[in-house]
Design a protein around this motif. Structure first.
Motif, PDB file in Angstrom:
ATOM      1  N   THR A  45       0.902  -1.283  -0.160  1.00  0.00           N
ATOM      2  CA  THR A  45      -0.132   0.139  -0.031  1.00  0.00           C
ATOM      3  C   THR A  45       0.824   1.265  -0.064  1.00  0.00           C
ATOM      4  O   THR A  45       1.964   1.346   0.406  1.00  0.00           O
ATOM      5  N   ASP A  46       0.269   2.236  -0.222  1.00  0.00           N
ATOM      6  CA  ASP A  46       0.764   3.756  -0.149  1.00  0.00           C
ATOM      7  C   ASP A  46       2.104   3.760  -1.108  1.00  0.00           C
ATOM      8  O   ASP A  46       2.897   4.394  -0.550  1.00  0.00           O
ATOM      9  N   GLU A  47       1.925   3.308  -2.137  1.00  0.00           N
ATOM     10  CA  GLU A  47       3.121   3.194  -3.288  1.00  0.00           C
ATOM     11  C   GLU A  47       2.878   4.729  -3.967  1.00  0.00           C
ATOM     12  O   GLU A  47       1.635   5.040  -4.280  1.00  0.00           O
ATOM     13  N   LYS A  48       3.775   5.521  -3.836  1.00  0.00           N
ATOM     14  CA  LYS A  48       3.867   6.754  -4.717  1.00  0.00           C
ATOM     15  C   LYS A  48       4.019   6.831  -6.098  1.00  0.00           C
ATOM     16  O   LYS A  48       4.687   6.063  -6.811  1.00  0.00           O
ATOM     17  N   TRP A  49       3.372   7.492  -7.062  1.00  0.00           N
ATOM     18  CA  TRP A  49       3.491   7.943  -8.396  1.00  0.00           C
ATOM     19  C   TRP A  49       3.444   9.303  -8.699  1.00  0.00           C
ATOM     20  O   TRP A  49       2.732   9.999  -7.950  1.00  0.00           O
ATOM     21  N   GLY A  50       4.026   9.710  -9.791  1.00  0.00           N
ATOM     22  CA  GLY A  50       3.748  11.078 -10.306  1.00  0.00           C
ATOM     23  C   GLY A  50       4.260  11.365 -11.613  1.00  0.00           C
ATOM     24  O   GLY A  50       5.268  10.413 -12.040  1.00  0.00           O
ATOM     25  N   THR A  51       3.912  12.470 -12.319  1.00  0.00           N
ATOM     26  CA  THR A  51       4.695  12.644 -13.556  1.00  0.00           C
ATOM     27  C   THR A  51       5.803  13.287 -13.797  1.00  0.00           C
ATOM     28  O   THR A  51       5.774  14.546 -12.989  1.00  0.00           O
ATOM     29  N   LYS A  52       7.037  12.809 -14.054  1.00  0.00           N
ATOM     30  CA  LYS A  52       8.212  13.625 -13.866  1.00  0.00           C
ATOM     31  C   LYS A  52       8.256  14.865 -14.828  1.00  0.00           C
ATOM     32  O   LYS A  52       8.907  15.844 -14.242  1.00  0.00           O
ATOM     33  N   ASN A  53       7.556  14.953 -15.868  1.00  0.00           N
ATOM     34  CA  ASN A  53       7.549  15.907 -16.758  1.00  0.00           C
ATOM     35  C   ASN A  53       6.060  16.277 -17.134  1.00  0.00           C
ATOM     36  O   ASN A  53       5.233  15.444 -16.844  1.00  0.00           O
ATOM     37  N   PRO A  54       5.618  17.935 -17.334  1.00  0.00           N
ATOM     38  CA  PRO A  54       4.408  18.046 -17.517  1.00  0.00           C
ATOM     39  C   PRO A  54       3.919  17.588 -18.507  1.00  0.00           C
ATOM     40  O   PRO A  54       4.469  17.127 -19.690  1.00  0.00           O
ATOM     41  N   ILE A  55       2.409  17.243 -18.515  1.00  0.00           N
ATOM     42  CA  ILE A  55       1.530  16.539 -19.684  1.00  0.00           C
ATOM     43  C   ILE A  55       1.142  17.742 -20.610  1.00  0.00           C
ATOM     44  O   ILE A  55       0.453  18.752 -20.111  1.00  0.00           O
ATOM     45  N   THR A  56       1.401  17.820 -21.602  1.00  0.00           N
ATOM     46  CA  THR A  56       0.785  18.802 -22.844  1.00  0.00           C
ATOM     47  C   THR A  56      -0.326  18.388 -23.295  1.00  0.00           C
ATOM     48  O   THR A  56      -0.366  17.435 -24.043  1.00  0.00           O
ATOM     49  N   LEU A  57      -1.483  19.384 -23.245  1.00  0.00           N
ATOM     50  CA  LEU A  57      -2.786  19.116 -23.757  1.00  0.00           C
ATOM     51  C   LEU A  57      -2.900  20.136 -24.568  1.00  0.00           C
ATOM     52  O   LEU A  57      -2.780  21.336 -24.413  1.00  0.00           O
ATOM     53  N   ASN A  58      -4.034  20.043 -25.611  1.00  0.00           N
ATOM     54  CA  ASN A  58      -4.444  20.904 -26.632  1.00  0.00           C
ATOM     55  C   ASN A  58      -6.022  21.219 -26.382  1.00  0.00           C
ATOM     56  O   ASN A  58      -6.917  20.384 -26.634  1.00  0.00           O
ATOM     57  N   ASP A  59      -6.388  22.249 -25.519  1.00  0.00           N
ATOM     58  CA  ASP A  59      -7.621  22.682 -25.040  1.00  0.00           C
ATOM     59  C   ASP A  59      -8.231  23.545 -26.159  1.00  0.00           C
ATOM     60  O   ASP A  59      -7.718  24.502 -26.510  1.00  0.00           O
ATOM     61  N   ASP A  60      -9.483  23.360 -26.282  1.00  0.00           N
ATOM     62  CA  ASP A  60     -10.138  24.174 -27.448  1.00  0.00           C
ATOM     63  C   ASP A  60     -10.199  25.693 -27.147  1.00  0.00           C
ATOM     64  O   ASP A  60     -10.263  26.456 -27.862  1.00  0.00           O
ATOM     65  N   ARG A  61     -10.525  25.990 -25.826  1.00  0.00           N
ATOM     66  CA  ARG A  61     -10.521  27.292 -25.171  1.00  0.00           C
ATOM     67  C   ARG A  61      -9.170  28.064 -24.963  1.00  0.00           C
ATOM     68  O   ARG A  61      -9.213  29.096 -25.223  1.00  0.00           O
ATOM     69  N   ASN A  66      10.684  -4.685  -3.054  1.00  0.00           N
ATOM     70  CA  ASN A  66       9.587  -3.745  -3.744  1.00  0.00           C
ATOM     71  C   ASN A  66      10.134  -2.542  -4.360  1.00  0.00           C
ATOM     72  O   ASN A  66       9.651  -2.142  -5.576  1.00  0.00           O
ATOM     73  N   PHE A  67      11.416  -2.200  -3.923  1.00  0.00           N
ATOM     74  CA  PHE A  67      12.055  -1.250  -4.504  1.00  0.00           C
ATOM     75  C   PHE A  67      12.467  -1.410  -5.968  1.00  0.00           C
ATOM     76  O   PHE A  67      12.662  -0.766  -6.997  1.00  0.00           O
ATOM     77  N   GLU A  68      12.847  -2.621  -6.312  1.00  0.00           N
ATOM     78  CA  GLU A  68      13.334  -3.079  -7.663  1.00  0.00           C
ATOM     79  C   GLU A  68      12.050  -2.987  -8.630  1.00  0.00           C
ATOM     80  O   GLU A  68      12.340  -2.718  -9.902  1.00  0.00           O
ATOM     81  N   ILE A  69      10.887  -3.104  -8.196  1.00  0.00           N
ATOM     82  CA  ILE A  69       9.865  -3.174  -9.098  1.00  0.00           C
ATOM     83  C   ILE A  69       9.200  -1.924  -9.218  1.00  0.00           C
ATOM     84  O   ILE A  69       8.275  -1.776 -10.085  1.00  0.00           O
ATOM     85  N   ASN A  70       9.048  -1.155  -8.299  1.00  0.00           N
ATOM     86  CA  ASN A  70       8.436   0.312  -7.926  1.00  0.00           C
ATOM     87  C   ASN A  70       8.704   1.124  -9.327  1.00  0.00           C
ATOM     88  O   ASN A  70       7.791   1.874  -9.845  1.00  0.00           O
ATOM     89  N   GLU A  71      10.002   1.097  -9.509  1.00  0.00           N
ATOM     90  CA  GLU A  71      10.273   2.131 -10.717  1.00  0.00           C
ATOM     91  C   GLU A  71       9.505   1.566 -11.972  1.00  0.00           C
ATOM     92  O   GLU A  71       9.005   2.744 -12.802  1.00  0.00           O
ATOM     93  N   HIS A  72       9.785   0.440 -12.062  1.00  0.00           N
ATOM     94  CA  HIS A  72       9.000  -0.084 -13.263  1.00  0.00           C
ATOM     95  C   HIS A  72       7.511   0.320 -13.454  1.00  0.00           C
ATOM     96  O   HIS A  72       6.997   0.873 -14.466  1.00  0.00           O
ATOM     97  N   LEU A  73       6.939  -0.021 -12.252  1.00  0.00           N
ATOM     98  CA  LEU A  73       5.440   0.472 -12.219  1.00  0.00           C
ATOM     99  C   LEU A  73       5.141   2.085 -12.039  1.00  0.00           C
ATOM    100  O   LEU A  73       4.132   2.350 -12.859  1.00  0.00           O
ATOM    101  N   LYS A  74       5.925   2.509 -11.538  1.00  0.00           N
ATOM    102  CA  LYS A  74       5.535   4.211 -11.719  1.00  0.00           C
ATOM    103  C   LYS A  74       5.699   4.603 -13.203  1.00  0.00           C
ATOM    104  O   LYS A  74       4.943   5.542 -13.575  1.00  0.00           O
ATOM    105  N   SER A  75       6.747   3.906 -13.799  1.00  0.00           N
ATOM    106  CA  SER A  75       6.779   4.488 -15.188  1.00  0.00           C
ATOM    107  C   SER A  75       5.719   4.108 -16.119  1.00  0.00           C
ATOM    108  O   SER A  75       5.171   4.834 -16.932  1.00  0.00           O
TER     109      SER A  75
END
Length: 374
Positions: free
Chosen positions: A108-124, A159-168
């Motif tokens: 439980t409580d495994e952390k994830w996050g976007t390393k780089n910003p996600i670029t989206l194209n919004d109509d407005r 857990n550390f060995e698999i965590n990086e793969h899962l976060k990616s």
């Protein structure tokens, strides 16, 4: 008991072995049971505790898998291993096999996050950048597949060995899901529960392909640049606000601000004019149909009554007024103002002497009026 009986008993005890896994940390996922040359005694006892799965590997191939329980190892409960090693009538002690214990409790409580910003194209709002982070939980669902595809020959897989793969994997699938959702940008932060459930469904097949089950997935925050956030807030207010009330409120604020400026009544008049102009412009922009109706009415209604011209004049270095044409004429007759007094009205670029204003020249009359009687 004779000496040969003692030797026979001692040898028999050596042939009985216990295979179990006791010492492990909460981060250990898989542990290989260490035996000298991987030898296991005939009729050895296998103990698999709750939250564990035991997997037998023979020459790199997965053999038998054991759920929690206690087992006496023989050809009856090692059917796959017996087939792989060709034991037709039972096996002789010892036999060789690798035994892996897999931790199947919930991580439980495994952390994830976007390393780089996600670029989206919004109509407005055009191109925008988002960042997100959160937590997830998983457990090993297929111990055999997990060992073959992920662990390999690692004798202590954590857990550390698999965590990086899962976060990616999560970051990639999250980016794809957000890009294909095409939600209005303001809904991403407001619908994290729905978005979390959708992402979990998208990611589950990738986890199961290596023997892992994604049990929970949470998006805790979706963030964007502050200037974009302010723009979105303003846009949402305009969409939901009562435009009639908004224009009245803006007009009142403009009048209040103008009244606080120097110039007194003049400032209030100018502020009122600006407020009404702004209200009319906003109303026309937000409701073109209303603007068209007002234009049509302008051609059928009589023009407004002409407004009386108001004059300001300088007295002792101070601004005075406004006064009407008649009031200014009375002031001229009483010598409060004269032909050189600076005056101003709407339309003049600057203050000018009274004698230079065309409609005020009749005040001069060709002669200076007599002084008032004492």
């Amino acid at each position: 008991m004779g000496i040969f009986d003692k030797i026979r008993e001692k040898l028999s005890n050596e042939f009985i072995d216990i295979i179990e896994w006791l010492d492990y940390t909460p981060d250990t996922i898989c542990y290989r049971f260490e035996r000298y040359q991987n030898e296991i005694k005939n009729n050895a006892k296998l103990i698999v505790r709750e939250g564990q799965t035991a997997v037998f590997i023979n020459e790199g191939k997965m053999a038998d898998v054991f759920a929690p329980g206690t087992y006496t190892l023989s050809t009856q409960n090692l059917p796959i291993l017996a087939t792989l090693q060709g034991w037709k009538y039972g096996f002789n002690s010892p036999f060789k096999a690798e035994v892996y214990f897999v931790n199947t409790h919930l991580f439980t409580d495994e952390k994830w996050g976007t390393k780089n910003p996600i670029t989206l194209n919004d109509d407005r709002f055009g191109l925008i950048e988002l960042r997100a982070f959160g937590t997830y939980a998983y457990r090993i669902k297929d111990a055999g597949k997990f060992i073959v595809d992920i662990v390999g020959t690692d004798n202590n897989f954590t857990n550390f060995e698999i965590n990086e793969h899962l976060k990616s994997l999560i970051a990639t699938r999250f980016t794809d899901t957000v890009g294909e959702a095409k939600l209005p940008i303001e809904l991403y932060a407001a619908n994290t529960n729905e978005l979390s459930e959708t992402c979990m469904q998208v990611m589950q097949p990738d986890f199961l392909s290596v023997g892992i089950s994604l049990e929970k997935f949470f998006i805790e925050n979706v963030s964007m640049p502050e200037d974009l956030k302010k723009e979105i807030f303003e846009y949402s207010r305009i969409e939901k606000v009562d435009l009639d009330k908004l224009t009245k409120f803006k007009t009142a604020k403009a009048i209040e601000a103008a009244a606080a400026n120097e110039g007194g009544t003049a400032g209030a008049g100018m502020g009122m004019g600006m407020g009404f102009a702004m209200a009319q412009q906003m109303g026309t922009m937000m409701n073109p149909q209303t603007g068209q109706q007002q234009t049509a009415q302008a051609h059928t209604m009589p023009p407004p009554v002409p407004q009386t011209v108001q004059y300001f004049y300088a007295a002792n270095g101070q601004q005075a007024g406004p006064v009407s044409f008649g009031e200014l004429q009375t002031l001229f007759a009483g010598r409060t103002v004269n032909k050189d007094t600076l005056v101003w009205k709407a339309g003049l670029a600057e203050w000018v002497p009274l004698q230079q204003v065309d409609e005020l020249k009749p005040f001069l009359g060709g002669s200076t009026p007599p002084p008032l009687p004492q």
